[in-house]
Design an enzyme around this catalytic site. Structure first.
Site, short mmCIF file in Angstrom:
data_model
loop_
_atom_site.label_atom_id
_atom_site.label_comp_id
_atom_site.label_asym_id
_atom_site.label_seq_id
_atom_site.Cartn_x
_atom_site.Cartn_y
_atom_site.Cartn_z
CG ASP A 277 -4.78 3.89 -13.14
OD1 ASP A 277 -4.66 3.07 -12.22
OD2 ASP A 277 -5.24 5.04 -12.96
CE LYS B 116 -1.25 3.52 -11.18
NZ LYS B 116 -1.97 2.25 -10.99
#
Length: 450
Positions: free
Chosen positions: A170, A130
């Site tokens: 995201d 991430k």
């Protein structure tokens, strides 16, 4: 925090706390996995001997760097960016980039840790990672966002590759930002390596159904959970969805397609209730085109109500889909939902329910689909996008959605059967955590001490 840990796991958690001070979201994510792994150590004592849990809790690589950029007035700004390459036992690191003022290392590590198990559940060859930055794209011009993305990529590009690390979008990172990031990567490397980013535009390597995938997948998972219950079936159910972004919008769309009625959705300012069912065309126009507040919905549809600064979970419903952000659904909210007759919850966002809330749902017999399983449709379709890029192919929307649905049905079956195998039938939290963990742990064990 949540359930008491097994005596073999308690010291592992204490070590995580001491090695990662101040990272509360990461601590929460680790605890929520560890509290389900006691039965695994009984069945697989070799995992403890090989310290596989400790190794999974430690990222393989953590990258932190500054991002200097100029705004339209010529003023210099300095942001901080992160990429946590958490685990590559099953494939290249895969996970989104988040641009939001709340981003710090603990948020990225929590998201990356969750991503390990989510990606493992898909059955596709992708590891967990991430990234993100505390940059806030809200209120910025396209030119400012472009300059920021290009500056960020000047550092990040050296850590990426279609066989190494594959970012996606995201919160705060959509097709616009992916375009700027990929364009700069292509310029620096002099390679059209389309598989190095997912969430791309359809004209330049993107996958049909990727935009819809997380929301659609959450509803597919919900449908499968309801099939296992006596009052099964999603048709005719009243649904409340938090958020009004990409995940929420397409969860609403698929819920309507499957015969449910979504009566409420929200943004950070408040929520709107429409007993006739949320008008998707209006919602898309307000949020995707005009980028206005959800309150505008009630200005257009006079029969709808807008409630400012309150919890959307006070709205009575059969199904709750938290699709906004972490820890948005508290124990208090869970109690209200249970009292009002909610029978099922599926997390469209990452860890949107607090430990107390999740425990209350479990105790009340509410079907609860954790985010690492219920919202895995997004990363599943990203992996499908990687397949298309690798084969220089393009699939139809219908074919891609069919693949997505098959993956979500398989994830549900895996979670359900794993929970039953370990004596906790219907406990999707335990099923998801154990199934994902075992897949990653076995791969790590096979590769030796690395």
């Amino acid at each position: 925090m949540g359930i008491r840990l097994d005596e073999k796991l308690e010291p592992i958690y204490r070590e995580v706390l001491s090695r990662n001070p101040g990272e509360s979201e990461f601590h929460q994510a680790v605890h929520e996995v560890l509290e389900t792994l006691g039965p695994v150590l009984v069945k697989h004592p070799e995992f403890a001997d090989r310290k596989l849990i400790q190794r999974i809790c430690e990222p393989e690589r953590q990258i932190i760097f500054r991002v200097p950029w100029r705004d339209d007035k010529g003023e210099i700004h300095i942001n901080r960016a992160f990429r946590v390459e958490f685990n590559s036992a099953l494939g290249p690191y895969k996970g989104g980039m988040r641009f939001h003022p709340s981003v710090y290392l603990g948020i990225i590590k929590f998201l990356g840790f969750e991503q390990i198990f989510k990606n493992a559940l898909t059955g596709l060859p992708i590891g967990g990672g991430k990234g993100g930055s505390d940059f806030d794209p809200k209120g910025k011009s396209n030119e400012e966002i472009e300059r920021f993305c290009q500056s960020l990529m000047l550092e990040l590009y050296r850590h990426l590759g279609e066989h190494t690390d594959v970012p996606a979008g995201d919160i705060g990172v959509g097709a616009r930002e992916i375009g700027y990031l990929f364009g700069q990567y292509k310029r620096i490397t002099n390679r059209y390596e389309s598989g190095v980013f997912t969430g791309k535009g359809l004209a330049w390597g993107g996958s049909r159904a990727r935009t819809e995938a997380t929301g659609y997948g959450t509803v597919f998972f919900m449908r499968e959970m309801l099939k296992m219950r006596k009052n099964g079936g999603i048709e005719g159910k009243r649904v409340v969805v938090s958020g009004a972004g990409n995940v929420a919008i397409y969860a609403i769309e698929k819920a309507h397609e499957l015969g449910a009625k979504v009566i409420a959705c929200s943004d950070s300012g408040g929520f709107v209730v429409d007993e006739q069912g949320i008008n998707l065309e209006t919602l898309k126009q307000i949020k995707e085109v005009e980028r206005r507040r959800i309150s505008a919905y009630a200005d257009i549809h006079k029969h709808a109500r807008y409630i400012e600064g309150s919890s959307i979970w006070t709205v009575p419903c059969d199904i709750a889909l938290p699709c906004a952000t972490q820890n948005e659904l508290t124990g208090k909210d869970a109690s209200i939902l249970i009292k009002n007759g909610c029978i099922a919850v599926a997390e469209g966002a990452n860890m949107p329910t607090t430990p107390e809330g999740a425990q209350l749902f479990q105790e009340a017999g509410v079907a609860f689909g954790p985010g690492k399983a219920a919202n895995a449709g997004g990363v599943s379709t990203s992996a499908l996008e990687m397949q298309q890029n690798a084969s220089r192919d393009s699939w139809s929307f219908e074919y891609t959605e069919k693949r997505l649905e098959e993956i979500m049905v398989d994830i549900h079956r895996t979670c359900y059967e794993t929970a039953a195998e370990f004596g906790a039938e219907g406990n999707y939290i335990l099923g998801a955590n154990i199934a994902g963990f075992i897949r990653v742990a076995k791969a790590m064990d096979a590769m030796g001490l690395i």
